[in-house]
Motif scaffolding. Structure first.
Motif, short mmCIF file in Angstrom:
data_model
loop_
_atom_site.label_atom_id
_atom_site.label_comp_id
_atom_site.label_asym_id
_atom_site.label_seq_id
_atom_site.Cartn_x
_atom_site.Cartn_y
_atom_site.Cartn_z
N VAL A 35 0.74 -1.15 0.07
CA VAL A 35 -0.15 0.02 -0.11
C VAL A 35 0.87 1.41 -0.05
O VAL A 35 1.90 1.36 0.72
CB VAL A 35 -0.78 -0.19 1.14
N GLN A 36 0.25 2.21 -0.85
CA GLN A 36 1.28 3.42 -0.91
C GLN A 36 0.40 4.59 0.15
O GLN A 36 -0.78 4.71 -0.49
CB GLN A 36 1.52 4.02 -2.26
N VAL A 37 0.78 4.98 1.13
CA VAL A 37 -0.07 5.90 1.91
C VAL A 37 0.96 7.23 2.09
O VAL A 37 1.72 6.97 2.98
CB VAL A 37 -0.47 5.29 3.51
N PRO A 38 0.32 8.35 1.53
CA PRO A 38 0.92 9.61 1.58
C PRO A 38 0.57 10.16 2.69
O PRO A 38 -0.39 9.68 3.18
CB PRO A 38 0.61 10.17 0.31
N PRO A 39 1.43 11.15 3.26
CA PRO A 39 1.06 11.68 4.65
C PRO A 39 -0.29 12.50 4.36
O PRO A 39 -0.59 12.87 3.20
CB PRO A 39 2.11 12.70 4.74
N ILE A 40 -1.12 12.70 5.46
CA ILE A 40 -2.50 13.07 5.50
C ILE A 40 -2.25 14.77 4.94
O ILE A 40 -1.43 15.38 5.44
CB ILE A 40 -3.10 12.95 7.10
N LEU A 41 -3.26 15.23 4.32
CA LEU A 41 -3.14 16.61 4.14
C LEU A 41 -4.26 17.14 5.35
O LEU A 41 -5.44 16.51 5.34
CB LEU A 41 -3.70 17.10 2.73
N ARG A 42 -3.71 18.20 5.98
CA ARG A 42 -4.74 18.51 6.99
C ARG A 42 -4.88 20.12 6.92
O ARG A 42 -3.89 20.64 6.77
CB ARG A 42 -3.73 18.22 8.27
N VAL A 43 -6.04 20.33 7.32
CA VAL A 43 -6.41 21.79 7.29
C VAL A 43 -6.96 22.17 8.67
O VAL A 43 -7.84 21.60 9.11
CB VAL A 43 -7.47 22.46 6.22
N VAL A 52 -10.22 19.43 8.82
CA VAL A 52 -10.44 18.91 7.50
C VAL A 52 -9.35 18.04 7.21
O VAL A 52 -8.22 18.60 7.19
CB VAL A 52 -10.83 19.62 6.25
N ASP A 53 -9.26 16.64 6.98
CA ASP A 53 -8.38 15.83 6.57
C ASP A 53 -8.53 15.35 5.36
O ASP A 53 -9.56 14.98 4.90
CB ASP A 53 -8.21 14.59 7.61
N LEU B 41 -1.02 17.04 -0.75
CA LEU B 41 -0.74 15.43 -0.84
C LEU B 41 -0.48 15.06 -2.32
O LEU B 41 -1.22 15.40 -3.09
CB LEU B 41 -2.17 15.16 -0.33
N ARG B 42 0.34 14.14 -2.46
CA ARG B 42 0.73 13.82 -3.66
C ARG B 42 0.94 12.15 -3.73
O ARG B 42 1.44 11.42 -2.91
CB ARG B 42 2.08 14.23 -3.90
N VAL B 43 0.10 11.62 -4.65
CA VAL B 43 0.36 9.95 -4.91
C VAL B 43 1.16 10.08 -6.27
O VAL B 43 0.57 10.59 -7.29
CB VAL B 43 -1.04 9.76 -5.20
N ASP B 44 2.02 9.13 -6.09
CA ASP B 44 2.85 8.84 -7.46
C ASP B 44 2.37 7.29 -7.96
O ASP B 44 2.76 6.43 -7.02
CB ASP B 44 4.43 8.82 -7.03
N LEU B 45 1.95 7.35 -9.05
CA LEU B 45 1.68 6.02 -9.68
C LEU B 45 2.68 5.96 -10.77
O LEU B 45 2.06 5.96 -12.02
CB LEU B 45 0.35 6.04 -9.98
N SER B 46 3.83 5.85 -10.61
CA SER B 46 4.76 5.93 -11.64
C SER B 46 4.65 4.72 -12.68
O SER B 46 4.99 4.61 -14.06
CB SER B 46 6.46 5.73 -11.03
N GLU B 47 4.08 3.57 -12.26
CA GLU B 47 3.91 2.49 -13.19
C GLU B 47 3.11 2.84 -14.46
O GLU B 47 3.13 2.24 -15.42
CB GLU B 47 3.00 1.50 -12.32
#
Lengths: 324, 324
Positions: A35-43, A52-53, B41-47
């Protein structure tokens, strides 16, 4: 693209063992590094006691992934509105195109969060329990009890809430929905002392649960803390638990109930296990009837992707939604 | 909640001076520190040669703020799909409740991005220009020329694109829409050498523009780079510019065209001005006919909030949308 409204979502999917199993599998994929889990964006909108998350997670092999917006505005109840809201968006993993929008006002979050509580209790609560305790009596606290009832049978629920009125209302709901005896207490102490499983689900910023109230066999799931300033359990209590478990270590240390103990260096000699490792069988669940276990759940994007994909399949099967 | 489709959004709002002025004001509020802009918030889907960004910004005093999902999947054209997609969501700042969803597939991003290019050119391009150059001939490159034409009159456009076919198609569009002479070149060099204003708008990961091609009076806007691995202008060229400008310093150094020069320590003795400071009059625009100016635009959440609020007002006035 499909748009689904709250009511049809509620009709298509609810908190049941199928959801619990799907979320359990989600935690497994998480520790398997699939799983790719980027850090949460938080306001932070502290002016309005709001936040807001935005969370997301890409699960390898799944054709879609969810981006979830969830909000908690703790003045809303004074306006006659629920504090939480939000929506989920499902994107195609190969094209980035939006596939579906769930206008669920936080409903899917509620059930995927509750399902995580069920997974924790399944592995960590005593096999046989009598009493469950609620610290907090809001929507998520109530879902937690329903989730617990899926994995353990319950005789009694003890409730404490800052608002006596909400506690009484919650007591009624629990009696009706779960058919158990319910007692409301004016202080959290007897709730924790008298319960085999305790769930804390408040937005508290000062600790509510003390070390002295812990007892043999207790399992506590701390749901509430999901930001740098929230805390429900005092650091001494956390440090005294025999087992510490969390959904995502990095996130728990930064935003969760474990943050304060981590910041104070109290976790240096403590092992902290991720729930997925227990699900995967790489770490034990409860090891004895004496152990005090504490599970910190902050909510992970993988839960959103899992629940959104499941909801999407069911809604499409049922030919629901509007195509836009 | 209101849901708006792409066509009605396009009918209600397009790239014009009103949009440019609103975005200009957005940059002003940004440097006035009246905007909360959490990290992307960034999701990389390089595939799949893809990436998804979620941006947001809360502008003090505005009743709503936007959360924007935007995607770029650079294999999509091979599937007959546009590379970019996405949507914007407007949330109520006091309750967190969703107010509107714009199913714009990136249209609002296109025009707010182009509008930022117009703001940069307004303050930084020579007052009188003959020729504009395009490095890249995709959707955003074309919008950039339309944006430039709002603030400067143009005689000619020079185009280079990796795809000759796209360049020719772009040439036709520019001729028809802007009524200018257009020439396609097989190499970027004559485009840069022969243009008063150059816009780079490619997803390139290796520099396309060289220092030797820079000339007196050139203004270059670098649009393309918005991630850690993209680069359109060689570091020597960046370091040789008389003026460096960007939309958001922190973001440009991390994700923008200035990143590579920053990483190599080449900006240590260079002043980098934020566009909002020029708009606010706290920093000069172009100071002479000789100066070479380079503006790195990475795209800031405040642009999304500004354009979404503007679109919402217009769409409501026109009684468009579906209430869900």
């Amino acid at each position: 693209m499909w748009v689904f409204g709250e009511q049809e979502i509620q009709e298509a999917i609810s908190l049941d063992m199928e959801v619990v199993k799907a979320i359990e599998k989600g935690f497994f994929t998480l520790v398997e590094k699939r799983v790719q889990v980027p850090p949460i964006l938080r306001v932070d909108l502290s002016e309005y006691q709001g936040e807001v998350d935005v969370k997301t997670a890409v699960v390898k092999g799944e054709p879609y992934f969810a981006v979830k917006i969830s909000s908690g505005f703790f003045n809303n109840p004074h306006r006659g509105l629920p504090s939480g809201s939000g929506m989920m968006i499902l994107l195609n993993v190969e094209t980035g195109f939006p596939e579906a929008i769930f206008l669920d006002h936080g409903y899917l979050t509620d059930i995927r969060t509750a399902a995580a509580g069920a997974v924790a209790a399944k592995y960590l609560a005593l096999e046989t329990i009598q009493t469950a305790g609620m610290i907090g009596a809001g929507t998520q606290a109530r879902y937690q009890m329903k989730a617990l009832a899926l994995v353990r049978s319950l005789d009694q629920i003890r409730i404490w809430s800052r608002s006596r009125e909400r506690a009484e209302d919650c007591a009624k709901e629990m009696k009706t929905e779960l058919g158990v005896r319910v007692e409301v207490f004016p202080h959290p102490e007897p709730v924790v002392r008298g319960s085999d499983v305790v769930v804390t689900a408040t937005p508290s910023t000062t600790p509510l649960v003390q070390k002295e109230w812990f007892h043999d066999g207790l399992h506590l799931t701390a749901m509430g803390s999901d930001s740098e300033y929230k805390q429900e359990v005092e650091v001494d209590a956390i440090a005294s638990a025999d087992r510490l478990i969390c959904d995502d270590r990095e996130q728990s240390f930064r935003l969760g109930e474990l943050r304060s103990a981590w910041d104070e260096g109290r976790l240096r000699n403590k092992e902290v296990t991720e729930l997925g490792d227990i699900v995967a069988g790489r770490a034990p669940g409860r090891r004895s009837n004496k152990e005090v276990t504490l599970c910190d759940l902050t909510g992970v994007g993988v839960q959103d992707t899992v629940i959104a994909i499941m909801a999407y399949h069911r809604l499409k099967q049922q030919k629901k939604g509007v195509r836009l």
